[in-house]
Write a protein that holds these residues in place. Structure first.
Motif, PDB file in Angstrom:
ATOM      1  N   GLY A  16       0.821  -1.212   0.000  1.00 47.71           N
ATOM      2  CA  GLY A  16       0.000   0.000   0.000  1.00 47.71           C
ATOM      3  C   GLY A  16       0.856   1.262   0.000  1.00 47.71           C
ATOM      4  O   GLY A  16       0.527   2.254  -0.657  1.00 47.71           O
ATOM      5  N   VAL A  17       1.969   1.211   0.744  1.00 45.95           N
ATOM      6  CA  VAL A  17       2.897   2.347   0.778  1.00 45.95           C
ATOM      7  C   VAL A  17       3.507   2.559  -0.601  1.00 45.95           C
ATOM      8  O   VAL A  17       3.573   3.689  -1.112  1.00 45.95           O
ATOM      9  N   LEU A  18       3.949   1.471  -1.222  1.00 43.78           N
ATOM     10  CA  LEU A  18       4.561   1.561  -2.546  1.00 43.78           C
ATOM     11  C   LEU A  18       3.559   2.067  -3.585  1.00 43.78           C
ATOM     12  O   LEU A  18       3.903   2.886  -4.442  1.00 43.78           O
ATOM     13  N   LEU A  19       2.319   1.590  -3.497  1.00 42.95           N
ATOM     14  CA  LEU A  19       1.285   2.029  -4.435  1.00 42.95           C
ATOM     15  C   LEU A  19       1.009   3.523  -4.259  1.00 42.95           C
ATOM     16  O   LEU A  19       0.863   4.265  -5.246  1.00 42.95           O
ATOM     17  N   THR A  20       0.956   3.973  -3.015  1.00 43.03           N
ATOM     18  CA  THR A  20       0.708   5.389  -2.730  1.00 43.03           C
ATOM     19  C   THR A  20       1.824   6.266  -3.284  1.00 43.03           C
ATOM     20  O   THR A  20       1.564   7.292  -3.922  1.00 43.03           O
ATOM     21  N   LEU A  21       3.075   5.856  -3.055  1.00 45.11           N
ATOM     22  CA  LEU A  21       4.213   6.622  -3.554  1.00 45.11           C
ATOM     23  C   LEU A  21       4.246   6.630  -5.076  1.00 45.11           C
ATOM     24  O   LEU A  21       4.555   7.654  -5.706  1.00 45.11           O
ATOM     25  N   PHE A  47      -5.290   7.034  -9.829  1.00 42.25           N
ATOM     26  CA  PHE A  47      -4.554   5.831 -10.199  1.00 42.25           C
ATOM     27  C   PHE A  47      -4.763   4.729  -9.163  1.00 42.25           C
ATOM     28  O   PHE A  47      -4.937   3.544  -9.513  1.00 42.25           O
ATOM     29  N   VAL A  48      -4.760   5.114  -7.889  1.00 44.20           N
ATOM     30  CA  VAL A  48      -4.989   4.140  -6.809  1.00 44.20           C
ATOM     31  C   VAL A  48      -6.382   3.533  -6.941  1.00 44.20           C
ATOM     32  O   VAL A  48      -6.560   2.316  -6.822  1.00 44.20           O
ATOM     33  N   TYR A  62      -6.227  -2.021   1.432  1.00 50.57           N
ATOM     34  CA  TYR A  62      -5.263  -0.986   1.036  1.00 50.57           C
ATOM     35  C   TYR A  62      -4.966  -0.050   2.204  1.00 50.57           C
ATOM     36  O   TYR A  62      -3.812   0.318   2.445  1.00 50.57           O
ATOM     37  N   LYS A  63      -6.004   0.317   2.945  1.00 47.78           N
ATOM     38  CA  LYS A  63      -5.834   1.246   4.065  1.00 47.78           C
ATOM     39  C   LYS A  63      -4.894   0.673   5.112  1.00 47.78           C
ATOM     40  O   LYS A  63      -4.039   1.392   5.658  1.00 47.78           O
ATOM     41  N   ALA A  67      -1.070   2.260   5.949  1.00 42.67           N
ATOM     42  CA  ALA A  67      -1.163   2.945   7.242  1.00 42.67           C
ATOM     43  C   ALA A  67       0.067   3.793   7.581  1.00 42.67           C
ATOM     44  O   ALA A  67      -0.071   4.889   8.119  1.00 42.67           O
ATOM     45  N   PRO A  68       1.302   3.331   7.284  1.00 40.99           N
ATOM     46  CA  PRO A  68       2.474   4.167   7.611  1.00 40.99           C
ATOM     47  C   PRO A  68       2.420   5.556   6.975  1.00 40.99           C
ATOM     48  O   PRO A  68       2.873   6.527   7.577  1.00 40.99           O
ATOM     49  N   VAL A  69       1.868   5.645   5.761  1.00 42.82           N
ATOM     50  CA  VAL A  69       1.746   6.951   5.105  1.00 42.82           C
ATOM     51  C   VAL A  69       0.747   7.822   5.869  1.00 42.82           C
ATOM     52  O   VAL A  69       0.959   9.022   6.067  1.00 42.82           O
ATOM     53  N   ASN A  70      -0.332   7.184   6.296  1.00 44.81           N
ATOM     54  CA  ASN A  70      -1.363   7.914   7.041  1.00 44.81           C
ATOM     55  C   ASN A  70      -0.811   8.460   8.361  1.00 44.81           C
ATOM     56  O   ASN A  70      -1.148   9.568   8.786  1.00 44.81           O
ATOM     57  N   TYR A  71       0.069   7.685   8.985  1.00 44.98           N
ATOM     58  CA  TYR A  71       0.658   8.120  10.253  1.00 44.98           C
ATOM     59  C   TYR A  71       1.507   9.387  10.082  1.00 44.98           C
ATOM     60  O   TYR A  71       1.680  10.161  11.031  1.00 44.98           O
ATOM     61  N   LEU A  72       2.035   9.585   8.882  1.00 42.69           N
ATOM     62  CA  LEU A  72       2.905  10.731   8.632  1.00 42.69           C
ATOM     63  C   LEU A  72       2.129  12.028   8.412  1.00 42.69           C
ATOM     64  O   LEU A  72       2.727  13.107   8.372  1.00 42.69           O
ATOM     65  N   LEU A  73       0.808  11.933   8.267  1.00 45.90           N
ATOM     66  CA  LEU A  73       0.010  13.129   8.027  1.00 45.90           C
ATOM     67  C   LEU A  73       0.111  14.127   9.178  1.00 45.90           C
ATOM     68  O   LEU A  73       0.270  15.333   8.968  1.00 45.90           O
ATOM     69  N   LEU A  74       0.016  13.625  10.409  1.00 44.50           N
ATOM     70  CA  LEU A  74       0.059  14.519  11.564  1.00 44.50           C
ATOM     71  C   LEU A  74       1.409  15.211  11.723  1.00 44.50           C
ATOM     72  O   LEU A  74       1.449  16.447  11.848  1.00 44.50           O
TER      73      LEU A  74
END
Length: 234
Positions: A16-21, A47-48, A62-63, A67-74
């Protein structure tokens, strides 16, 4: 073929991280090639969506993987305090006007969502999904979920709101003869969160700093006021 792909992805923790990037990189490439502001890198989310639909992968899977990407939002949102710290003297000198501007902007955002809900006869779930549209996803998705909205859809609405704000920021400032950099930053940050702030930073350091402050204050005000506004529709 799809079954093999699903098995491979289910065994990969970080797909999921790789797909997001990859989606963001694709969006950035399209933005650079076209040179059009409309093709914001965040549109890589399309695209996702296409990838998950074609491969038959649920958003829930996918979520979890992303999740690691989501954690970086804050922390990414908190990092916007850096340009604000550099303009701390300016903030102190104009504190009352800045807070008043952010407060009014937040009320206008929530009020416009209420007006749309009444005009379009939205259900409370739909209204709760739309209500926190002008604050960063780190706050809006949690607020929507708590109020019974659809958090994933809120995320998409927030992205579109930010892109629209980024595209229209300079046009609106020119149309209404807004020349003060503090006013520009407060308006952009309150209405278009982090995506708008990236535009504000391009406009100037003061605009970027005030926009970053607006994200935090508008987010807190929205989280506090949303339960009040959502109760206005049964």
């Amino acid at each position: 073929m799809m079954e093999l792909l699903n098995e491979f992805l289910s065994g990969s923790v970080a797909w999921g991280v790789l797909l997001t990037l990859a989606a963001f990189a694709l969006g950035a490439l399209v933005n650079r090639v076209t040179g059009k502001a409309f093709f914001n890198p965040l549109l890589g989310a399309v695209f996702v969506i296409v990838f998950l639909s074609v491969c038959g992968i649920s958003y829930a899977d996918y979520k979890v993987s992303a999740a690691p990407v989501n954690y970086l939002l804050l922390p990414a949102t908190v990092a916007l305090a850096i340009p604000l710290y550099e303009k701390l003297d300016l903030l102190k000198a104009n504190a009352a006007a800045i807070i008043a501007g952010i407060s009014v902007g937040t009320l206008v955002s929530l009020g416009s969502a209420l007006a749309l809900a009444l005009a379009l006869h939205l259900t409370q779930e739909q209204y709760a999904t739309l209500l926190p549209k002008s604050v960063t996803t780190a706050i809006s998705m949690d607020v929507a979920a708590e109020l019974g909205g659809i958090a994933a859809l809120t995320g998409a609405i927030v992205i579109l709101t930010g892109i629209a704000g980024s595209l229209l920021a300079e046009t609106v400032c020119k149309a209404f003869h807004i020349t003060d950099p503090i006013a520009k930053g407060v308006g952009i940050g309150t209405s278009a969160h982090a995506v708008g702030t990236s535009k504000a930073l391009q406009m100037g350091e003061v605009e970027g700093a005030m926009s970053g402050l607006s994200i935090a204050v508008a987010g807190v005000l929205t989280a506090v006021l949303c339960p009040v506004f959502v109760s206005l529709i049964d």
